[in-house]
Design a protein around this motif. Structure first.
Motif, PDB file in Angstrom:
ATOM      1  N   GLY A 153      -4.058 -22.681  22.183  1.00  0.00           N
ATOM      2  CA  GLY A 153      -3.617 -22.021  21.184  1.00  0.00           C
ATOM      3  C   GLY A 153      -3.254 -20.794  22.408  1.00  0.00           C
ATOM      4  O   GLY A 153      -1.961 -20.081  22.499  1.00  0.00           O
ATOM      5  N   SER A 154      -3.983 -20.049  23.357  1.00  0.00           N
ATOM      6  CA  SER A 154      -3.613 -18.812  23.329  1.00  0.00           C
ATOM      7  C   SER A 154      -2.256 -19.248  25.015  1.00  0.00           C
ATOM      8  O   SER A 154      -1.521 -18.250  25.367  1.00  0.00           O
ATOM      9  CB  SER A 154      -4.889 -17.949  24.465  1.00  0.00           C
ATOM     10  N   LEU A 155      -2.518 -20.216  25.784  1.00  0.00           N
ATOM     11  CA  LEU A 155      -1.552 -20.875  26.606  1.00  0.00           C
ATOM     12  C   LEU A 155      -0.618 -21.224  26.050  1.00  0.00           C
ATOM     13  O   LEU A 155       0.814 -20.821  27.093  1.00  0.00           O
ATOM     14  CB  LEU A 155      -2.642 -22.151  27.600  1.00  0.00           C
ATOM     15  N   THR A 156      -0.348 -21.419  25.170  1.00  0.00           N
ATOM     16  CA  THR A 156       1.225 -21.989  24.334  1.00  0.00           C
ATOM     17  C   THR A 156       1.275 -20.479  23.870  1.00  0.00           C
ATOM     18  O   THR A 156       2.734 -20.488  24.323  1.00  0.00           O
ATOM     19  CB  THR A 156       0.885 -22.968  23.218  1.00  0.00           C
ATOM     20  N   ALA A 157       0.965 -20.053  23.098  1.00  0.00           N
ATOM     21  CA  ALA A 157       1.740 -18.408  22.257  1.00  0.00           C
ATOM     22  C   ALA A 157       2.126 -17.954  23.776  1.00  0.00           C
ATOM     23  O   ALA A 157       2.992 -17.198  23.683  1.00  0.00           O
ATOM     24  CB  ALA A 157       0.586 -17.935  21.197  1.00  0.00           C
ATOM     25  N   PHE A 158       1.649 -17.354  24.617  1.00  0.00           N
ATOM     26  CA  PHE A 158       1.804 -16.413  25.715  1.00  0.00           C
ATOM     27  C   PHE A 158       2.731 -17.446  26.388  1.00  0.00           C
ATOM     28  O   PHE A 158       4.053 -16.629  26.894  1.00  0.00           O
ATOM     29  CB  PHE A 158       0.635 -16.781  27.004  1.00  0.00           C
ATOM     30  N   LEU A 159       3.334 -18.424  26.999  1.00  0.00           N
ATOM     31  CA  LEU A 159       3.772 -19.308  27.810  1.00  0.00           C
ATOM     32  C   LEU A 159       5.407 -19.095  26.554  1.00  0.00           C
ATOM     33  O   LEU A 159       6.750 -18.819  26.595  1.00  0.00           O
ATOM     34  CB  LEU A 159       4.064 -20.297  27.999  1.00  0.00           C
ATOM     35  N   PHE A 160       5.418 -20.034  25.473  1.00  0.00           N
ATOM     36  CA  PHE A 160       6.530 -19.510  24.658  1.00  0.00           C
ATOM     37  C   PHE A 160       7.267 -17.779  23.330  1.00  0.00           C
ATOM     38  O   PHE A 160       8.010 -17.434  24.113  1.00  0.00           O
ATOM     39  CB  PHE A 160       5.885 -20.052  22.477  1.00  0.00           C
ATOM     40  N   GLY A 161       6.093 -17.066  23.871  1.00  0.00           N
ATOM     41  CA  GLY A 161       6.241 -15.717  23.707  1.00  0.00           C
ATOM     42  C   GLY A 161       6.921 -15.256  24.848  1.00  0.00           C
ATOM     43  O   GLY A 161       8.065 -14.564  24.347  1.00  0.00           O
ATOM     44  N   GLN A 162       6.419 -15.206  25.972  1.00  0.00           N
ATOM     45  CA  GLN A 162       7.080 -14.882  26.760  1.00  0.00           C
ATOM     46  C   GLN A 162       8.457 -14.945  27.482  1.00  0.00           C
ATOM     47  O   GLN A 162       9.723 -14.909  27.685  1.00  0.00           O
ATOM     48  CB  GLN A 162       6.850 -15.467  28.329  1.00  0.00           C
ATOM     49  N   LEU A 163       8.805 -16.262  27.028  1.00  0.00           N
ATOM     50  CA  LEU A 163      10.211 -17.639  27.111  1.00  0.00           C
ATOM     51  C   LEU A 163      11.154 -16.599  26.365  1.00  0.00           C
ATOM     52  O   LEU A 163      12.490 -16.342  25.932  1.00  0.00           O
ATOM     53  CB  LEU A 163      10.024 -18.693  27.274  1.00  0.00           C
ATOM     54  N   ILE A 164      10.692 -17.104  24.951  1.00  0.00           N
ATOM     55  CA  ILE A 164      11.716 -15.824  23.515  1.00  0.00           C
ATOM     56  C   ILE A 164      12.014 -14.737  24.091  1.00  0.00           C
ATOM     57  O   ILE A 164      12.685 -14.536  23.322  1.00  0.00           O
ATOM     58  CB  ILE A 164      10.736 -16.603  22.245  1.00  0.00           C
ATOM     59  N   ASP A 165      10.842 -13.927  24.470  1.00  0.00           N
ATOM     60  CA  ASP A 165      10.867 -12.117  24.581  1.00  0.00           C
ATOM     61  C   ASP A 165      13.008 -12.495  25.457  1.00  0.00           C
ATOM     62  O   ASP A 165      13.018 -11.827  25.795  1.00  0.00           O
ATOM     63  CB  ASP A 165       9.291 -11.776  25.595  1.00  0.00           C
ATOM     64  N   ALA A 166      12.467 -12.694  27.105  1.00  0.00           N
ATOM     65  CA  ALA A 166      12.995 -12.534  27.919  1.00  0.00           C
ATOM     66  C   ALA A 166      14.023 -13.040  27.514  1.00  0.00           C
ATOM     67  O   ALA A 166      15.906 -13.006  27.647  1.00  0.00           O
ATOM     68  CB  ALA A 166      12.394 -13.646  29.001  1.00  0.00           C
ATOM     69  N   THR A 167      14.168 -14.650  26.400  1.00  0.00           N
ATOM     70  CA  THR A 167      15.718 -14.636  25.639  1.00  0.00           C
ATOM     71  C   THR A 167      16.710 -13.305  24.574  1.00  0.00           C
ATOM     72  O   THR A 167      17.138 -13.135  24.970  1.00  0.00           O
ATOM     73  CB  THR A 167      15.820 -15.844  25.025  1.00  0.00           C
ATOM     74  N   VAL A 168      15.741 -13.166  23.992  1.00  0.00           N
ATOM     75  CA  VAL A 168      15.995 -11.769  23.386  1.00  0.00           C
ATOM     76  C   VAL A 168      16.847 -10.546  23.853  1.00  0.00           C
ATOM     77  O   VAL A 168      17.362  -9.954  23.375  1.00  0.00           O
ATOM     78  CB  VAL A 168      14.702 -11.664  22.033  1.00  0.00           C
ATOM     79  N   PHE A 169      15.861 -10.532  24.678  1.00  0.00           N
ATOM     80  CA  PHE A 169      16.059  -9.265  25.778  1.00  0.00           C
ATOM     81  C   PHE A 169      17.725  -8.832  26.313  1.00  0.00           C
ATOM     82  O   PHE A 169      18.167  -8.423  26.131  1.00  0.00           O
ATOM     83  CB  PHE A 169      15.485  -8.802  26.669  1.00  0.00           C
ATOM     84  N   GLY A 170      17.820 -10.113  26.599  1.00  0.00           N
ATOM     85  CA  GLY A 170      19.018 -11.069  27.363  1.00  0.00           C
ATOM     86  C   GLY A 170      20.042 -10.895  26.443  1.00  0.00           C
ATOM     87  O   GLY A 170      21.251 -10.371  26.542  1.00  0.00           O
ATOM     88  N   TRP A 171      19.936 -11.668  24.766  1.00  0.00           N
ATOM     89  CA  TRP A 171      20.834 -11.375  24.324  1.00  0.00           C
ATOM     90  C   TRP A 171      21.458 -10.013  23.733  1.00  0.00           C
ATOM     91  O   TRP A 171      22.639  -9.490  23.118  1.00  0.00           O
ATOM     92  CB  TRP A 171      20.269 -12.180  23.033  1.00  0.00           C
ATOM     93  N   LEU A 172      20.559  -9.079  23.437  1.00  0.00           N
ATOM     94  CA  LEU A 172      20.456  -7.430  23.273  1.00  0.00           C
ATOM     95  C   LEU A 172      21.376  -6.858  23.714  1.00  0.00           C
ATOM     96  O   LEU A 172      21.900  -6.204  24.175  1.00  0.00           O
ATOM     97  CB  LEU A 172      19.276  -7.169  22.856  1.00  0.00           C
ATOM     98  N   ARG A 173      20.832  -7.605  25.318  1.00  0.00           N
ATOM     99  CA  ARG A 173      21.484  -6.814  26.319  1.00  0.00           C
ATOM    100  C   ARG A 173      22.917  -6.990  26.451  1.00  0.00           C
ATOM    101  O   ARG A 173      23.974  -6.366  26.499  1.00  0.00           O
ATOM    102  CB  ARG A 173      20.575  -6.863  27.317  1.00  0.00           C
ATOM    103  N   GLY A 174      23.518  -8.087  26.363  1.00  0.00           N
ATOM    104  CA  GLY A 174      24.476  -8.365  26.388  1.00  0.00           C
ATOM    105  C   GLY A 174      25.092  -7.696  25.597  1.00  0.00           C
ATOM    106  O   GLY A 174      26.686  -7.506  25.387  1.00  0.00           O
TER     107      GLY A 174
END
Length: 266
Positions: A153-174
């Motif tokens: 659970g922790s590994l899956t949540a960590f990886l999903f969370g990081q990838l989503i964070d990076a994607t949303v950050f980039g979208w907002l920066r755009g």
């Protein structure tokens, strides 16, 4: 001084910056996973009464949190800084590397807990400070070895969370360009941690455990409220770090941030 002569210095600064940020990110993510087995009371820490929140008709719930949340905000801030200067590709690479290192750490811990304890070690540590009987090997195993469900659970949540964070950050920066650092940093954290808070409990305690979905939702909501507050409180830290790094990089800072912004879609 020509542009060519300044390149090695700039590249050296960028490499050192990435090395430091990666080190901070990896060690805090790994520590958060290891110390996450302890659940503590936030109200007791602050000397206040229990929150007694009712979530979706639940019994009163207090802020009983995993110890890992104490340092997870450091991971949030570091993620946003890496994204700011090295783009989505930088965050994704470090997230995959960190996931592999966390898995490696869990494998090593599992192997170590299976090693037969030395008799003198058990004898010397047969009592705690109060004189109560103690099985030091059992305690060591119970503390350091987590269940399969929690690890998955922790590994899956960590990886999903990081990838989503990076994607949303980039979208907002755009949308915002170089403005509103607080918006893309806090916004990306709030979205990613909404996923993280629910995924880790759902996999660890519903899929692999016996928690009903209602309990998963209730406890995850309490955890998310804490993370939401932490993300908002730490926003000034992001600005301070941004200012320090800009001064360190000098005039090249804007060029590097521009390169990172163009990398968001990679």
């Amino acid at each position: 001084m020509t542009k060519t002569s300044t390149l090695p210095s700039l590249e050296s600064k960028k490499s050192r910056l990435l090395l430091v940020l990666s080190g901070i990110f990896i060690v805090n993510a790994l520590l958060a996973e290891i110390i996450g087995v302890k659940i503590f009371s936030l109200e007791a820490l602050l000397g206040t009464t229990g929150a007694g929140l009712r979530v979706f008709g639940s019994d009163p719930l207090d802020f009983n949190l995993t110890a890992g949340v104490i340092i997870w905000p450091v991971v949030f801030v570091t993620t946003d800084i890496i994204n700011e200067y090295f783009g989505r590709k930088g965050v994704v690479r470090i997230s995959w590397l960190t996931s592999a290192l966390i898995l490696y750490a869990f494998l090593v811990i599992t192997l170590v807990t299976k090693l037969p304890p030395a008799a003198f070690w058990l004898d010397l540590n047969s009592q705690d400070a109060a004189g109560n009987p103690l099985n030091i090997d059992l305690a060591f195993t119970a503390i350091f070895r987590q269940g399969l469900g929690i690890i998955a659970g922790s590994l899956t949540a960590f990886l999903f969370g990081q990838l989503i964070d990076a994607t949303v950050f980039g979208w907002l920066r755009g949308l915002t360009g170089e403005r509103y650092i607080w918006l893309r940093a806090t916004g990306s954290t709030l979205v990613s941690q909404l996923i993280d808070s629910f995924v880790v409990l759902w996999i660890a305690f519903h899929v692999f455990g016996n928690w009903p979905m209602s309990l998963v939702i209730q406890v995850a909501t309490i955890n998310y409220v804490y993370k939401l507050c932490a993300a908002i409180v730490l926003t000034p830290v992001l600005y301070v770090a941004h200012g320090i790094i800009d001064r360190y990089l000098g005039k090249a800072a804007l060029e590097i941030e521009s390169e990172a912004a163009s990398d968001q879609g990679l």
